[in-house]
Enzyme design. Structure first.
Site, short mmCIF file in Angstrom:
data_model
loop_
_atom_site.label_atom_id
_atom_site.label_comp_id
_atom_site.label_asym_id
_atom_site.label_seq_id
_atom_site.Cartn_x
_atom_site.Cartn_y
_atom_site.Cartn_z
N GLN A 129 49.36 -15.72 -36.33
CA GLN A 129 48.64 -15.65 -35.12
C GLN A 129 49.54 -15.40 -33.92
O GLN A 129 50.86 -16.37 -33.52
CB GLN A 129 47.89 -17.05 -34.73
CG GLN A 129 47.40 -16.93 -33.46
CD GLN A 129 46.76 -18.27 -33.13
OE1 GLN A 129 46.58 -19.46 -33.85
NE2 GLN A 129 46.45 -18.73 -31.93
N SER A 132 50.90 -17.02 -28.63
CA SER A 132 51.92 -17.73 -27.68
C SER A 132 53.12 -16.72 -27.22
O SER A 132 53.37 -16.04 -28.17
CB SER A 132 52.23 -19.00 -28.08
OG SER A 132 51.37 -19.76 -28.44
N GLU A 248 37.72 -22.30 -35.10
CA GLU A 248 38.53 -22.85 -35.93
C GLU A 248 38.52 -24.41 -35.87
O GLU A 248 38.67 -24.83 -34.64
CB GLU A 248 40.12 -22.64 -35.02
CG GLU A 248 41.21 -23.31 -35.88
CD GLU A 248 42.65 -22.89 -35.01
OE1 GLU A 248 42.52 -23.15 -33.74
OE2 GLU A 248 43.80 -22.64 -35.51
N SER A 378 48.43 -28.73 -25.94
CA SER A 378 49.28 -30.21 -25.80
C SER A 378 48.26 -31.28 -25.32
O SER A 378 47.09 -31.16 -24.85
CB SER A 378 49.98 -29.95 -24.66
OG SER A 378 49.66 -29.75 -23.50
C1 FAD Z 1 53.72 -26.60 -34.94
C2 FAD Z 1 53.27 -25.64 -33.77
C3 FAD Z 1 52.78 -24.36 -34.40
C4 FAD Z 1 52.42 -23.54 -33.71
N1 FAD Z 1 51.72 -22.18 -34.07
C5 FAD Z 1 51.60 -21.22 -33.30
C6 FAD Z 1 51.25 -20.05 -33.81
O1 FAD Z 1 50.97 -19.85 -35.24
N2 FAD Z 1 50.76 -19.11 -32.83
C7 FAD Z 1 50.71 -19.08 -31.75
O2 FAD Z 1 50.40 -18.12 -31.24
N3 FAD Z 1 51.15 -20.15 -31.00
C8 FAD Z 1 51.43 -21.32 -31.89
N4 FAD Z 1 51.90 -22.42 -31.12
C9 FAD Z 1 51.94 -22.47 -29.82
C10 FAD Z 1 51.14 -23.66 -29.08
O3 FAD Z 1 49.95 -23.11 -28.87
C11 FAD Z 1 51.92 -23.84 -27.69
O4 FAD Z 1 53.11 -24.46 -28.09
C12 FAD Z 1 51.07 -24.65 -27.11
O5 FAD Z 1 49.82 -23.93 -26.36
C13 FAD Z 1 51.79 -25.05 -25.77
O6 FAD Z 1 52.32 -24.05 -25.07
P1 FAD Z 1 54.06 -24.08 -24.50
O7 FAD Z 1 54.73 -24.35 -25.92
O8 FAD Z 1 54.26 -22.79 -24.05
O9 FAD Z 1 54.19 -25.25 -23.47
P2 FAD Z 1 53.68 -25.17 -22.02
O10 FAD Z 1 52.35 -24.57 -21.86
O11 FAD Z 1 55.00 -24.44 -21.42
O12 FAD Z 1 53.90 -26.48 -21.74
C14 FAD Z 1 54.89 -27.54 -21.39
C15 FAD Z 1 54.63 -28.61 -20.98
O13 FAD Z 1 53.67 -28.58 -19.76
C16 FAD Z 1 52.42 -29.14 -19.85
N5 FAD Z 1 51.31 -28.52 -19.32
C17 FAD Z 1 51.09 -27.25 -19.50
N6 FAD Z 1 50.02 -26.97 -18.64
C18 FAD Z 1 49.68 -28.22 -18.07
C19 FAD Z 1 48.68 -28.48 -17.16
N7 FAD Z 1 47.67 -27.55 -16.66
N8 FAD Z 1 48.20 -29.68 -16.90
C20 FAD Z 1 49.07 -30.80 -17.24
N9 FAD Z 1 50.30 -30.28 -18.16
C21 FAD Z 1 50.51 -29.36 -18.46
C22 FAD Z 1 52.26 -29.33 -21.46
O14 FAD Z 1 51.55 -30.23 -21.71
C23 FAD Z 1 53.78 -29.63 -22.03
O15 FAD Z 1 53.95 -30.86 -21.88
C24 FAD Z 1 52.37 -23.59 -32.04
C25 FAD Z 1 52.88 -24.84 -31.63
C26 FAD Z 1 53.15 -25.76 -32.65
C27 FAD Z 1 53.88 -27.15 -31.90
#
Ligand code: FAD
Length: 395
Positions: A129, A132, A248, A378
């Site tokens: 996928q 991100s 999903e 998250s």
């Molecule tokens: C084990 C794992 C597997 C994954 N596999 C895939 C994959 O195969 N393909 C893919 O595309 N993605 C994948 N992901 C990505 C996942 O979807 C993102 O990590 C997730 O959506 C969070 O985005 P970010 O990491 O950019 O964090 P951010 O969005 O930058 O968040 C950073 C912090 O800010 C907080 N935050 C953000 N927005 C808000 C809000 N509106 N209100 C309050 N707090 C907020 C979050 O909770 C977090 O603590 C995976 C992630 C993990 C951990």
């Protein structure tokens, strides 16, 4: 806590349990490792995936003409399959195969379905996928990877993805990219199929805190896509992605089984560890913590079954899945924190360290538990959804 499990479903469970015992690949479970670590493991996971589809245990919700049971499919059956695989501590191929399959049913062309669905069902083709990006996870619609239309109707892609689970083993990626920079951010995105072997696709595995490489960075440098790589209409990718994500099932039922096993293993550990000359399990504080964990997992199981029954009655509420996901991932962190507290100094050893308690699983599971509070949305984002959709609070 097998709520709503009819005799027919219990019979189905026995059948699945037997199937899993006979066919699951012989890969020793490691805390915090979801992907194959060797080509041999990958080969046996692919074969196992093919068997699960052939038996109807995966893909039951696919339309009948593509091998599924269509409207006849009972969601409870998928839950039982997930639970039994978890109970056996068997691995499955992570990835995006089911996501893209549903995107193709709803938005793809007949040619795309004919080309890609058989490889998913046989397990021979692995999907990842590509959604991100650095800076675009929770706020996915802000993604910046560009797909620019070329003269032949195809596209040229430039940009970067991150967190791509199983990208290093994938044949194809289900990608979102920006196709109109001037449109409002949700409206300028399109969905694509990317052959991961194309020139300009660079997959770089990331090393995680547990030492494994489950996910990757993926770079696109002038990657040329043919016109038939587009899934659905141009600039309709946000809708395509959200619609396929709704298929999903987050697998919380299976994860509840894993948590229940974790509570059992912790009770066992507390029975073996000595505190002040007595087994730790005789201590009131330890009993209290174990009791709370046990009760939380029971509450989660009850919530999961209630949600499943709502799904099958088509009365699911928009905050049901976020509540279960939040509860599951937060219980996981709590459980692993307590495990390390119990282990004391020995808790610092990891899998592979000589003399580690229970093979070092507790430290590895502690480190990995945090991932579940991020993956698939998250905990903070789940709380927002519950607040807005469930409690009617303002954004
Ligand atoms: C084990 C794992 C597997 C994954 N596999 C895939 C994959 O195969 N393909 C893919 O595309 N993605 C994948 N992901 C990505 C996942 O979807 C993102 O990590 C997730 O959506 C969070 O985005 P970010 O990491 O950019 O964090 P951010 O969005 O930058 O968040 C950073 C912090 O800010 C907080 N935050 C953000 N927005 C808000 C809000 N509106 N209100 C309050 N707090 C907020 C979050 O909770 C977090 O603590 C995976 C992630 C993990 C951990």
């Amino acid at each position: 806590m097998d709520y709503g499990m009819t005799p027919e479903l219990e019979e189905f469970r026995r059948e699945v349990r037997e199937f899993v015992a006979m066919n699951a690949p012989d890969i020793a479970p490691r805390a915090g490792v979801r992907c194959a670590e060797t080509a041999e493991e990958l080969a046996s996971l692919k074969e196992w995936t093919g068997k699960l589809y052939a038996a109807g245990y995966l893909g039951g919700d696919w339309p009948v003409e593509y091998g599924g049971q269509g409207g006849e499919h009972a969601v409870e059956r998928s839950v039982v399959v997930g639970e039994e695989i978890a109970r056996a501590r068997a691995s499955v191929l992570p990835g995006a195969a089911n996501l893209i399959a549903h995107a193709l049913f709803d938005f793809g062309t007949e040619e795309q379905r004919t080309k890609f669905l058989p490889g998913i069902r046989s397990g021979s083709e692995v999907w990842c996928q590509l959604f991100s990006e650095p800076g675009s996870g929770s706020d996915l619609a802000s993604l910046r990877t560009r797909a620019v239309r070329s003269e032949n109707g195809g596209f040229v892609v430039n940009g970067q993805k991150v967190w791509t689970t199983n990208g290093q083993w994938s044949d194809y990626g289900y990608m979102l990219a920006r196709t109109d920079v001037d449109a409002p951010k949700h409206k300028g995105i399109s969905a694509f199929i990317v052959d991961m072997k194309l020139p300009g696709v660079d997959v770089r595995p990331l090393r995680e805190i547990t030492g494994t490489s489950d996910f990757n960075e993926v770079f696109f440098d002038d990657v040329v896509l043919e016109p038939d790589a587009l899934v659905g209409e141009l600039n309709n990718g946000w809708y395509v992605a959200n619609s396929s994500l709704s298929h999903e099932r987050s697998g919380v039922a299976a994860n509840a089984v894993r948590l229940r096993q974790g509570v059992g293993a912790l009770k066992d550990l507390a029975g073996r560890l000595e505190q002040n000359g007595h087994p730790a399990v005789e201590d009131g504080y330890v009993q209290d913590r174990l009791g709370r964990l046990d009760a939380s997992v029971a509450a989660l199981s009850a919530m999961v079954y209630a949600n499943v029954s709502r799904v099958s009655r088509k009365s699911e509420r928009a905050f049901d899945a976020p509540m279960a996901k939040l509860l599951f991932s937060e219980i996981g962190v709590e459980m692993q924190r307590f495990a390390l507290e119990l282990c004391g100094e020995a808790g610092i050893l990891v899998e592979g360290d000589a003399g580690a308690l229970d093979g070092g699983r507790w430290q590895d599971e502690f480190m990995y538990a945090r991932a579940f509070t991020i993956a698939g949305g998250s905990s903070e984002v789940m709380r927002n959804l519950i607040a807005e959709r469930g409690l009617g609070m303002p954004r």
